[in-house]
Motif scaffolding. Structure first.
Motif, PDB file in Angstrom:
ATOM      1  N   THR A   1      19.169  -6.598 -14.506  1.00 27.89           N
ATOM      2  CA  THR A   1      19.401  -5.974 -13.206  1.00 27.89           C
ATOM      3  C   THR A   1      18.381  -4.871 -12.950  1.00 27.89           C
ATOM      4  OG1 THR A   1      21.762  -6.476 -13.238  1.00 27.89           O
ATOM      5  CG2 THR A   1      21.058  -4.652 -11.831  1.00 27.89           C
ATOM      6  N   SER A   2      18.108  -4.067 -13.968  1.00 27.53           N
ATOM      7  CA  SER A   2      17.113  -2.994 -13.827  1.00 27.53           C
ATOM      8  C   SER A   2      15.737  -3.562 -13.510  1.00 27.53           C
ATOM      9  CB  SER A   2      17.052  -2.167 -15.112  1.00 27.53           C
ATOM     10  OG  SER A   2      18.292  -1.544 -15.378  1.00 27.53           O
ATOM     11  N   ILE A   3      15.387  -4.680 -14.148  1.00 27.99           N
ATOM     12  CA  ILE A   3      14.086  -5.309 -13.877  1.00 27.99           C
ATOM     13  C   ILE A   3      14.021  -5.806 -12.440  1.00 27.99           C
ATOM     14  CG2 ILE A   3      12.677  -7.346 -14.413  1.00 27.99           C
ATOM     15  CD1 ILE A   3      13.520  -6.984 -17.355  1.00 27.99           C
ATOM     16  N   LEU A   4      15.073  -6.441 -11.977  1.00 28.51           N
ATOM     17  CA  LEU A   4      15.095  -6.946 -10.599  1.00 28.51           C
ATOM     18  C   LEU A   4      14.892  -5.814  -9.593  1.00 28.51           C
ATOM     19  CD1 LEU A   4      18.007  -9.440 -11.131  1.00 28.51           C
ATOM     20  CD2 LEU A   4      15.923 -10.081  -9.950  1.00 28.51           C
ATOM     21  N   LEU A   5      15.615  -4.724  -9.792  1.00 29.32           N
ATOM     22  CA  LEU A   5      15.485  -3.586  -8.871  1.00 29.32           C
ATOM     23  C   LEU A   5      14.105  -2.944  -8.977  1.00 29.32           C
ATOM     24  CD1 LEU A   5      19.002  -1.984  -9.449  1.00 29.32           C
ATOM     25  CD2 LEU A   5      18.187  -3.033  -7.321  1.00 29.32           C
ATOM     26  N   ALA A   6      13.578  -2.837 -10.191  1.00 32.07           N
ATOM     27  CA  ALA A   6      12.280  -2.191 -10.388  1.00 32.07           C
ATOM     28  C   ALA A   6      11.149  -3.017  -9.787  1.00 32.07           C
ATOM     29  CB  ALA A   6      12.037  -1.966 -11.881  1.00 32.07           C
ATOM     30  N   VAL A   7      11.204  -4.340  -9.966  1.00 30.05           N
ATOM     31  CA  VAL A   7      10.169  -5.212  -9.397  1.00 30.05           C
ATOM     32  C   VAL A   7      10.229  -5.169  -7.871  1.00 30.05           C
ATOM     33  CG1 VAL A   7       9.430  -7.621  -9.139  1.00 30.05           C
ATOM     34  CG2 VAL A   7       9.994  -6.722 -11.404  1.00 30.05           C
ATOM     35  N   ALA A   8      11.445  -5.191  -7.320  1.00 27.39           N
ATOM     36  CA  ALA A   8      11.587  -5.109  -5.861  1.00 27.39           C
ATOM     37  C   ALA A   8      11.005  -3.798  -5.341  1.00 27.39           C
ATOM     38  CB  ALA A   8      13.057  -5.234  -5.476  1.00 27.39           C
ATOM     39  N   SER A   9      11.301  -2.714  -6.030  1.00 33.39           N
ATOM     40  CA  SER A   9      10.774  -1.409  -5.614  1.00 33.39           C
ATOM     41  C   SER A   9       9.248  -1.403  -5.651  1.00 33.39           C
ATOM     42  CB  SER A   9      11.339  -0.314  -6.524  1.00 33.39           C
ATOM     43  OG  SER A   9      10.771   0.938  -6.216  1.00 33.39           O
ATOM     44  N   TYR A  10       8.686  -2.003  -6.681  1.00 38.43           N
ATOM     45  CA  TYR A  10       7.227  -2.015  -6.829  1.00 38.43           C
ATOM     46  C   TYR A  10       6.569  -2.802  -5.701  1.00 38.43           C
ATOM     47  CZ  TYR A  10       2.610  -2.670  -8.915  1.00 38.43           C
ATOM     48  OH  TYR A  10       1.256  -2.676  -9.144  1.00 38.43           O
ATOM     49  N   ILE A  11       7.047  -4.015  -5.453  1.00 37.72           N
ATOM     50  CA  ILE A  11       6.331  -4.844  -4.463  1.00 37.72           C
ATOM     51  C   ILE A  11       6.650  -4.437  -3.029  1.00 37.72           C
ATOM     52  CG2 ILE A  11       6.186  -6.793  -6.056  1.00 37.72           C
ATOM     53  CD1 ILE A  11       8.271  -8.213  -4.359  1.00 37.72           C
ATOM     54  N   SER A  12       7.718  -3.636  -2.831  1.00 37.80           N
ATOM     55  CA  SER A  12       8.001  -3.169  -1.468  1.00 37.80           C
ATOM     56  C   SER A  12       6.875  -2.271  -0.965  1.00 37.80           C
ATOM     57  CB  SER A  12       9.331  -2.408  -1.432  1.00 37.80           C
ATOM     58  OG  SER A  12       9.242  -1.190  -2.161  1.00 37.80           O
ATOM     59  N   LYS A  13       6.104  -1.692  -1.887  1.00 34.91           N
ATOM     60  CA  LYS A  13       5.002  -0.803  -1.520  1.00 34.91           C
ATOM     61  C   LYS A  13       3.654  -1.530  -1.463  1.00 34.91           C
ATOM     62  CE  LYS A  13       7.370   2.961  -3.972  1.00 34.91           C
ATOM     63  NZ  LYS A  13       8.438   2.121  -4.533  1.00 34.91           N
ATOM     64  N   VAL A  14       3.671  -2.835  -1.800  1.00 32.75           N
ATOM     65  CA  VAL A  14       2.426  -3.605  -1.830  1.00 32.75           C
ATOM     66  C   VAL A  14       2.203  -4.247  -0.464  1.00 32.75           C
ATOM     67  CG1 VAL A  14       1.255  -5.578  -2.873  1.00 32.75           C
ATOM     68  CG2 VAL A  14       2.643  -4.061  -4.288  1.00 32.75           C
ATOM     69  N   PRO A  15       1.055  -4.021   0.175  1.00 35.56           N
ATOM     70  CA  PRO A  15       0.781  -4.668   1.463  1.00 35.56           C
ATOM     71  C   PRO A  15       0.787  -6.189   1.321  1.00 35.56           C
ATOM     72  CG  PRO A  15      -0.813  -2.931   1.001  1.00 35.56           C
ATOM     73  CD  PRO A  15      -0.048  -3.137  -0.259  1.00 35.56           C
ATOM     74  N   CYS A  16       1.349  -6.866   2.295  1.00 33.84           N
ATOM     75  CA  CYS A  16       1.401  -8.333   2.258  1.00 33.84           C
ATOM     76  C   CYS A  16       0.037  -8.888   2.653  1.00 33.84           C
ATOM     77  CB  CYS A  16       2.483  -8.853   3.202  1.00 33.84           C
ATOM     78  SG  CYS A  16       4.156  -8.405   2.717  1.00 33.84           S
ATOM     79  N   SER A  17      -0.823  -9.097   1.692  1.00 36.81           N
ATOM     80  CA  SER A  17      -2.169  -9.583   1.980  1.00 36.81           C
ATOM     81  C   SER A  17      -2.709 -10.376   0.800  1.00 36.81           C
ATOM     82  CB  SER A  17      -3.115  -8.414   2.272  1.00 36.81           C
ATOM     83  OG  SER A  17      -3.323  -7.641   1.093  1.00 36.81           O
ATOM     84  N   TYR A  18      -3.714 -11.155   1.070  1.00 35.91           N
ATOM     85  CA  TYR A  18      -4.375 -11.954   0.037  1.00 35.91           C
ATOM     86  C   TYR A  18      -5.007 -11.044  -1.023  1.00 35.91           C
ATOM     87  CZ  TYR A  18      -7.890 -14.976  -2.122  1.00 35.91           C
ATOM     88  OH  TYR A  18      -8.681 -15.662  -3.011  1.00 35.91           O
ATOM     89  N   SER A  19      -5.614  -9.951  -0.585  1.00 39.53           N
ATOM     90  CA  SER A  19      -6.271  -9.039  -1.533  1.00 39.53           C
ATOM     91  C   SER A  19      -5.247  -8.405  -2.473  1.00 39.53           C
ATOM     92  CB  SER A  19      -7.056  -7.962  -0.785  1.00 39.53           C
ATOM     93  OG  SER A  19      -6.192  -7.204   0.041  1.00 39.53           O
ATOM     94  N   SER A  20      -4.033  -8.147  -1.968  1.00 44.05           N
ATOM     95  CA  SER A  20      -2.987  -7.592  -2.836  1.00 44.05           C
ATOM     96  C   SER A  20      -2.599  -8.590  -3.924  1.00 44.05           C
ATOM     97  CB  SER A  20      -1.746  -7.236  -2.015  1.00 44.05           C
ATOM     98  OG  SER A  20      -2.018  -6.206  -1.093  1.00 44.05           O
ATOM     99  N   LEU A  21      -2.501  -9.854  -3.546  1.00 41.93           N
ATOM    100  CA  LEU A  21      -2.167 -10.883  -4.521  1.00 41.93           C
ATOM    101  C   LEU A  21      -3.257 -11.005  -5.583  1.00 41.93           C
ATOM    102  CD1 LEU A  21       0.085 -13.127  -4.975  1.00 41.93           C
ATOM    103  CD2 LEU A  21      -1.637 -14.716  -4.122  1.00 41.93           C
ATOM    104  N   LYS A  22      -4.523 -10.955  -5.143  1.00 49.53           N
ATOM    105  CA  LYS A  22      -5.637 -11.051  -6.086  1.00 49.53           C
ATOM    106  C   LYS A  22      -5.621  -9.861  -7.048  1.00 49.53           C
ATOM    107  CE  LYS A  22      -8.250 -13.766  -6.304  1.00 49.53           C
ATOM    108  NZ  LYS A  22      -8.182 -15.025  -7.083  1.00 49.53           N
ATOM    109  N   HIS A  23      -5.280  -8.682  -6.531  1.00 52.55           N
ATOM    110  CA  HIS A  23      -5.201  -7.496  -7.379  1.00 52.55           C
ATOM    111  C   HIS A  23      -4.127  -7.672  -8.451  1.00 52.55           C
ATOM    112  CE1 HIS A  23      -5.229  -3.313  -8.643  1.00 52.55           C
ATOM    113  NE2 HIS A  23      -3.920  -3.264  -8.431  1.00 52.55           N
ATOM    114  N   LEU A  24      -2.979  -8.213  -8.049  1.00 51.05           N
ATOM    115  CA  LEU A  24      -1.904  -8.447  -9.008  1.00 51.05           C
ATOM    116  C   LEU A  24      -2.322  -9.476 -10.056  1.00 51.05           C
ATOM    117  CD1 LEU A  24       1.189  -8.512  -6.619  1.00 51.05           C
ATOM    118  CD2 LEU A  24       0.869  -6.953  -8.548  1.00 51.05           C
ATOM    119  N   GLU A  25      -3.019 -10.518  -9.627  1.00 54.15           N
ATOM    120  CA  GLU A  25      -3.479 -11.545 -10.573  1.00 54.15           C
ATOM    121  C   GLU A  25      -4.439 -10.955 -11.603  1.00 54.15           C
ATOM    122  OE1 GLU A  25      -3.107 -15.771  -8.131  1.00 54.15           O
ATOM    123  OE2 GLU A  25      -4.952 -14.607  -7.942  1.00 54.15           O
TER     124      GLU A  25
END
Length: 684
Positions: free
Chosen positions: A261-285
């Motif tokens: 549960t903590s992981i689910l909430l933490a991951v959601a919190s993290y990606i809520s701040k990530v702009p929805c863009s191709y460059s963001s996905l590439k950065h994560l990769e």
């Protein structure tokens, strides 16, 4: 598989996303809004079989007439509300899921071993906490629903994608299933089969919008959210470091939450701040330790895009229909007309395994309730391998010149680590006049080709010489005799008592209702009979495969388990037979069954004798198998490129009963002096 822990997380942490809904009311609203289109629910059938299988007995091989009645009641409940159902079944195991499939199969082996230990210790069925679905339940469910007039689809790829796509494209009122991936796809509403109250058609609807609101995400975030939690594309083991980083910076530090549960909430919190863009996905990769494959996130997000949908995470506009390429899939089949027919029959749930053999050269078979400690009975996968080899030859037309491809088998049996597919060579069956080609078997018309279809089918089971006798029987009984004859030839440990039990089963089953069978009570459960029941039911799927390959000499409905098998009734007949009960008791006092009993038994014994297989009397009484000896593993089945299972009837029996002239007189009777005097089998 979905996202691990997501369903439970929604129920515990986001209760507003779990809405109780009345499906009748939703259907009525749909009729008002769309008067020209009936309300439809698309059903993920694979996640529903556990809900549908409610018969009390599950360990004995399946209570098939009870199960069929359950399916009929399920359909009637929705029909009464004016709701149409469309059922989807997995038609393949995709390569990306092979590791997970293997892992689950090996885990199932351990669960099955526990079940058999319990049966041997307590001589009864385990509790529901050890429930294991009867062998081949999803396969026969497909044909059952089709026989009940339902639209039934067997997929060409992962079922959840096709279910979600169908629900979106056909404006369905919802998806009925139990897979958290339906919370991720942007499709029609997702209803829980687990929470369904059939009498009222009330269930829980999981709301994507409310889930997003609780997590501070948008619908666009959900595919990435699923990938960063681990799914079928992105393995969890690659994400541990990322999860740790998210947990350290997470604002949700509630000690009452478990780690997932903590992981689910933490991951959601993290990606809520990530702009929805191709460059963001590439950065994560680049940030994640994805090994040499830096496209995993891209492919993972793309896998959730339905036809016509786009994603800001992906640079190019993508219409991901996960299209099926004929050129990519025609591994063994060169005739496109044959291939197309096989594909269409597959989608309509009209054949069994044929398309996967022709398209990928592959056969998959999951676990069965088989006892690894019973060294007398080979695994069902090995018992039916010679028959499958003949079926492969019919399909791939071996012996017609040129190299015949090997078939990859992913089949579960004790000792097979499933590290790689076994490569199995097709073997030509001995068809009188030679094996007809597929075009003849599938497309030609007339009485002569009907005879060819039947004789080719029988040859797959080494029964080509019994055609005249079998054709004189009712189709389900003829199919039953084919299977039982093959089993008696293949498994040298099967006894006269086993044969009597099976024959009594098929004769006494006729005319019994689901309610009568449900009322049958067993004093105890025999572990060997459990295994024989599972082996027999798996044999019925081999009949389905042969029937599909040979152009349907039988109706598929005639090969269904509810026509010839009931688990509890077989247990009863097995125990009666091995205790030495009279024929009168075995056949429930029905004198009209005496002659059919002797005729069927005589035919099977004659077939076996022709192959130098004498069926011996080996009564077990109440002696239940309790040994712990492990089945001897034969490395050649997994270590060589070509695997063979030599039929036992190639080895003439040399036991004391074979040499004893007094014992020979018992070979075809019930093993009781009074019964031998009263009921003499006809000589041959």
């Amino acid at each position: 598989m979905g996202v691990k822990g997501l369903q439970g997380f929604v129920a515990r942490v986001c209760p507003d996303a779990c809405r109780t809904v009345d499906l009748k009311e939703m259907a009525e609203k749909h009729r008002v809004d769309h008067p020209d289109v009936p309300p439809v629910i698309v059903v993920d059938a694979m996640s529903c079989v556990r809900y549908w299988y409610t018969p009390e007995s599950w360990v004995c091989g399946g209570q098939w007439r009870e199960y069929l009645a359950n399916l009929e009641d399920f359909i009637k409940a929705f029909m009464a509300a004016g709701i149409q159902l469309v059922f989807y079944f997995d038609g393949v195991v995709e390569a990306k899921k092979r590791d997970q499939w293997v892992k689950r199969r090996l885990e199932n082996n351990k669960e099955i071993a526990r079940i058999f230990r319990f049966i041997k210790t307590h001589r009864r069925q385990p509790g529901t906490e050890m429930f294991f679905i009867p062998s081949a339940l999803p396969t026969f469910t497909r044909f059952a629903l089709k026989s009940l007039g339902q639209k039934t689809v067997c997929t060409l790829q992962e079922a959840d994608f096709e279910v979600a796509a169908y629900g979106l494209q056909h404006n369905c009122i919802g998806i009925l299933g139990q897979d958290s991936d339906y919370l991720i796809y942007n499709t029609c509403p997702y209803f829980s089969i687990e929470k369904l109250h059939l009498d009222r058609l009330v269930t829980v609807m999981y709301s994507r919008e409310d889930l997003c609101s609780a997590l501070g995400l948008s619908l666009t975030h959900l595919p990435l959210f699923a990938c960063l939690l681990g799914n079928d594309v992105v393995p969890e083991r690659l994400l541990e470091g990322f999860w740790h980083k998210c947990l350290v910076t997470s604002p949700h530090k509630n000690s009452s939450y478990n780690r997932r549960t903590s992981i689910l909430l933490a991951v959601a919190s993290y990606i809520s701040k990530v702009p929805c863009s191709y460059s963001s996905l590439k950065h994560l990769e680049e940030m994640l330790p994805l090994g040499s494959d830096k496209t995993l996130l891209h492919r993972g997000v793309e896998s959730y895009l339905l036809p016509g949908q786009q994603s800001p995470w992906i640079r190019l506009s993508v219409t991901n229909c996960q299209s099926f390429s004929l050129q990519q899939q025609t591994a063994v089949c060169q005739d496109m007309e044959i291939f197309q027919v096989a594909k269409e029959q597959h989608i309509r749930s009209e054949n069994y395994s044929i398309f996967n053999i022709l398209s990928k050269g592959e056969v998959v078979c999951s676990n069965s309730l088989e006892d690894e400690c019973d060294t007398e009975i080979p695994g069902q996968a090995l018992i039916y391998r010679p028959a499958r080899q003949h079926i492969y030859s019919v399909l791939l037309e071996s012996g017609k010149g040129g190299a015949c491809p090997l078939v990859k088998e992913w089949v579960v049996y004790f000792g097979n680590p499933l590290q790689q597919a076994e490569l199995i060579e097709p073997v030509q069956p001995s068809v009188p006049g030679g094996t007809p080609n597929l075009k003849t078997l599938w497309f030609a018309k007339g009485s002569e080709v009907e005879k060819q279809r039947y004789s080719t089918f029988l040859a797959c089971f080494h029964l080509q010489d019994g055609m005249e006798e079998l054709q004189a029987l009712e189709a389900p009984v003829a199919a039953f005799c084919c299977l039982l004859s093959y089993l008696m030839m293949q498994v040298s440990s099967l006894s006269l008592e086993d044969l009597n039990a099976f024959v009594a089963l098929v004769l006494c089953l006729k005319g019994k209702s689901a309610a009568q069978l449900a009322g049958l009570q067993l004093a105890e459960v025999d572990s060997r009979a459990v295994q024989l029941g599972a082996v027999f039911v798996r044999g019925l799927t081999t009949l389905l495969m042969a029937n599909s390959a040979c152009g349907f000499p039988f109706r598929m409905d005639d090969l269904m388990p509810w026509e010839v098998f009931d688990g509890k009734l077989f247990q009863e007949k097995y125990q009666q037979s091995h205790r030495g009960c009279s024929l009168e008791e075995l056949l429930e006092g029905n004198e009209s069954l005496y002659t059919p009993f002797q005729n069927l038994k005589s035919f099977i014994c004659k077939v076996c004798m022709a192959k130098k297989r004498a069926i011996q009397s080996r009564p077990r009484g109440n002696g239940f198998i309790t040994g712990t000896q492990q089945r001897e593993f034969i490395p050649s089945f997994q270590q060589t490129h070509r695997s063979y299972f030599v039929p036992p009837y190639h080895k003439q029996m040399r036991g004391s009963l074979w040499r004893n002239p007094q014992a020979q007189g018992r070979e075809h009777g019930l093993g009781h002096p009074d019964q031998r005097r009263r009921f003499h089998p006809p000589p041959w």
